[in-house]
Design a protein around this motif. Structure first.
Motif, PDB file in Angstrom:
ATOM      1  N   TYR A  17       0.843  -1.193   0.000  1.00 46.27           N
ATOM      2  CA  TYR A  17       0.000   0.000   0.000  1.00 46.27           C
ATOM      3  C   TYR A  17       0.876   1.240   0.000  1.00 46.27           C
ATOM      4  N   ASP A  18       0.418   2.259  -0.707  1.00 52.54           N
ATOM      5  CA  ASP A  18       1.128   3.534  -0.757  1.00 52.54           C
ATOM      6  C   ASP A  18       0.554   4.479   0.289  1.00 52.54           C
ATOM      7  N   THR A  19       1.446   5.161   0.995  1.00 56.95           N
ATOM      8  CA  THR A  19       1.048   6.228   1.911  1.00 56.95           C
ATOM      9  C   THR A  19       1.991   7.397   1.673  1.00 56.95           C
ATOM     10  N   PRO A  20       1.621   8.587   2.085  1.00 60.40           N
ATOM     11  CA  PRO A  20       2.539   9.725   1.946  1.00 60.40           C
ATOM     12  C   PRO A  20       3.870   9.512   2.674  1.00 60.40           C
ATOM     13  N   GLN A  21       3.885   8.687   3.710  1.00 60.74           N
ATOM     14  CA  GLN A  21       5.109   8.425   4.466  1.00 60.74           C
ATOM     15  C   GLN A  21       6.002   7.385   3.798  1.00 60.74           C
ATOM     16  N   GLY A  22       5.437   6.579   2.911  1.00 61.10           N
ATOM     17  CA  GLY A  22       6.188   5.516   2.253  1.00 61.10           C
ATOM     18  C   GLY A  22       5.353   4.256   2.133  1.00 61.10           C
ATOM     19  N   ASN A  23       5.979   3.206   1.628  1.00 66.56           N
ATOM     20  CA  ASN A  23       5.272   1.941   1.402  1.00 66.56           C
ATOM     21  C   ASN A  23       4.957   1.231   2.715  1.00 66.56           C
ATOM     22  N   VAL A  24       3.760   0.645   2.745  1.00 70.26           N
ATOM     23  CA  VAL A  24       3.351  -0.216   3.847  1.00 70.26           C
ATOM     24  C   VAL A  24       3.127  -1.596   3.249  1.00 70.26           C
ATOM     25  N   PHE A  25       3.748  -2.604   3.858  1.00 73.14           N
ATOM     26  CA  PHE A  25       3.577  -3.979   3.425  1.00 73.14           C
ATOM     27  C   PHE A  25       2.797  -4.723   4.497  1.00 73.14           C
ATOM     28  N   HIS A  26       1.770  -5.439   4.055  1.00 72.58           N
ATOM     29  CA  HIS A  26       0.853  -6.147   4.954  1.00 72.58           C
ATOM     30  C   HIS A  26       0.993  -7.634   4.653  1.00 72.58           C
ATOM     31  N   PHE A  27       1.539  -8.368   5.600  1.00 73.49           N
ATOM     32  CA  PHE A  27       1.815  -9.798   5.436  1.00 73.49           C
ATOM     33  C   PHE A  27       0.786 -10.641   6.174  1.00 73.49           C
ATOM     34  N   ASP A  28       0.536 -11.823   5.641  1.00 69.22           N
ATOM     35  CA  ASP A  28      -0.240 -12.852   6.324  1.00 69.22           C
ATOM     36  C   ASP A  28       0.586 -14.130   6.245  1.00 69.22           C
ATOM     37  N   LEU A  29       1.166 -14.538   7.371  1.00 70.07           N
ATOM     38  CA  LEU A  29       2.046 -15.706   7.395  1.00 70.07           C
ATOM     39  C   LEU A  29       1.321 -16.983   7.802  1.00 70.07           C
ATOM     40  N   TYR A  30      -0.005 -16.944   7.814  1.00 66.66           N
ATOM     41  CA  TYR A  30      -0.811 -18.068   8.283  1.00 66.66           C
ATOM     42  C   TYR A  30      -0.474 -19.376   7.563  1.00 66.66           C
ATOM     43  N   ARG A  31      -0.273 -19.313   6.261  1.00 68.53           N
ATOM     44  CA  ARG A  31      -0.040 -20.531   5.476  1.00 68.53           C
ATOM     45  C   ARG A  31       1.434 -20.912   5.363  1.00 68.53           C
ATOM     46  N   MET A  32       2.317 -20.100   5.932  1.00 67.15           N
ATOM     47  CA  MET A  32       3.741 -20.408   5.884  1.00 67.15           C
ATOM     48  C   MET A  32       4.046 -21.584   6.816  1.00 67.15           C
ATOM     49  N   LYS A  33       4.923 -22.460   6.380  1.00 69.20           N
ATOM     50  CA  LYS A  33       5.210 -23.670   7.144  1.00 69.20           C
ATOM     51  C   LYS A  33       6.508 -23.593   7.943  1.00 69.20           C
ATOM     52  N   SER A  34       7.379 -22.618   7.599  1.00 70.93           N
ATOM     53  CA  SER A  34       8.659 -22.519   8.303  1.00 70.93           C
ATOM     54  C   SER A  34       9.215 -21.103   8.161  1.00 70.93           C
ATOM     55  N   ALA A  35      10.171 -20.786   9.023  1.00 73.40           N
ATOM     56  CA  ALA A  35      10.845 -19.493   8.935  1.00 73.40           C
ATOM     57  C   ALA A  35      11.613 -19.388   7.617  1.00 73.40           C
ATOM     58  N   ASP A  36      12.165 -20.496   7.142  1.00 72.25           N
ATOM     59  CA  ASP A  36      12.874 -20.480   5.858  1.00 72.25           C
ATOM     60  C   ASP A  36      11.944 -20.080   4.720  1.00 72.25           C
ATOM     61  N   GLU A  37      10.716 -20.553   4.766  1.00 73.09           N
ATOM     62  CA  GLU A  37       9.736 -20.202   3.733  1.00 73.09           C
ATOM     63  C   GLU A  37       9.435 -18.700   3.770  1.00 73.09           C
ATOM     64  N   VAL A  38       9.373 -18.146   4.970  1.00 74.38           N
ATOM     65  CA  VAL A  38       9.146 -16.701   5.112  1.00 74.38           C
ATOM     66  C   VAL A  38      10.342 -15.939   4.543  1.00 74.38           C
ATOM     67  N   GLU A  39      11.532 -16.393   4.831  1.00 73.25           N
ATOM     68  CA  GLU A  39      12.728 -15.743   4.282  1.00 73.25           C
ATOM     69  C   GLU A  39      12.754 -15.825   2.766  1.00 73.25           C
ATOM     70  N   ASP A  40      12.259 -16.928   2.215  1.00 78.79           N
ATOM     71  CA  ASP A  40      12.249 -17.110   0.762  1.00 78.79           C
ATOM     72  C   ASP A  40      11.374 -16.096   0.036  1.00 78.79           C
ATOM     73  N   ILE A  41      10.371 -15.536   0.714  1.00 74.04           N
ATOM     74  CA  ILE A  41       9.543 -14.520   0.047  1.00 74.04           C
ATOM     75  C   ILE A  41      10.225 -13.151   0.063  1.00 74.04           C
ATOM     76  N   GLY A  42      11.406 -13.083   0.680  1.00 72.37           N
ATOM     77  CA  GLY A  42      12.161 -11.837   0.696  1.00 72.37           C
ATOM     78  C   GLY A  42      11.743 -10.875   1.793  1.00 72.37           C
ATOM     79  N   ILE A  43      11.311 -11.400   2.908  1.00 70.58           N
ATOM     80  CA  ILE A  43      10.764 -10.535   3.954  1.00 70.58           C
ATOM     81  C   ILE A  43      11.768  -9.490   4.435  1.00 70.58           C
ATOM     82  N   TYR A  44      13.046  -9.828   4.467  1.00 68.52           N
ATOM     83  CA  TYR A  44      14.024  -8.847   4.958  1.00 68.52           C
ATOM     84  C   TYR A  44      14.138  -7.649   4.025  1.00 68.52           C
ATOM     85  N   GLU A  45      13.992  -7.873   2.727  1.00 69.81           N
ATOM     86  CA  GLU A  45      13.992  -6.752   1.779  1.00 69.81           C
ATOM     87  C   GLU A  45      12.807  -5.836   2.029  1.00 69.81           C
ATOM     88  N   TYR A  46      11.647  -6.439   2.276  1.00 69.20           N
ATOM     89  CA  TYR A  46      10.471  -5.640   2.601  1.00 69.20           C
ATOM     90  C   TYR A  46      10.707  -4.832   3.876  1.00 69.20           C
TER      91      TYR A  46
END
Length: 135
Positions: A65-94
């Protein structure tokens, strides 16, 4: 901070209290299905000045989402099975390139980001009302 709400309009009162307290770009958002996590996010983004339509990222995993302050990213990790899977989506870049990252169902990745400055909010549905805790 703890709040109790019993109608949808009360979310604005919560936002009015929480928004000035947001100092970090990570917000862990906890609560059962239907607790109001996406509703809270809709109110928050509106107050941040976003014109975007806010929806649950359940299937997309992340919405931007765009805001005047900058980008807001809204995650739903409900279906993720491991921390590695979360890292694979590039969460640290976000996390590195956002004004705010709102992470629903963060439990699977909580240990990995425990050293990062963040806020935590829980929403507990008590039937006729909800209890919100923010720290």
């Amino acid at each position: 901070m703890e709040f109790k709400i019993d109608k949808i309009e009360d979310w604005q009162k919560i936002i009015d209290q929480i928004l000035p307290e947001l100092q970090h770009n990570i917000l862990l958002l906890k609560g059962n299905l239907g607790a109001g996590k996406t509703t809270f996010t809709q109110f928050l983004l509106k107050n941040l000045g976003s014109q975007d339509e806010v929806s649950s990222p359940t299937y997309a995993i992340v919405n931007e989402y765009d805001t005047p302050q900058g980008n807001v990213f809204h995650f739903d990790l409900y279906r993720m099975k491991s921390a590695d899977e979360v890292e694979d989506i590039g969460i640290y870049e976000y996390l590195d390139n956002s004004f705010l990252c709102i992470i629903e169902w963060p439990e699977i990745f909580e240990e990995e980001i425990s050293d990062l400055l963040h806020h935590e909010m829980s929403i507990e549905n008590k039937g006729e009302y909800r209890v919100i805790n923010f720290r």
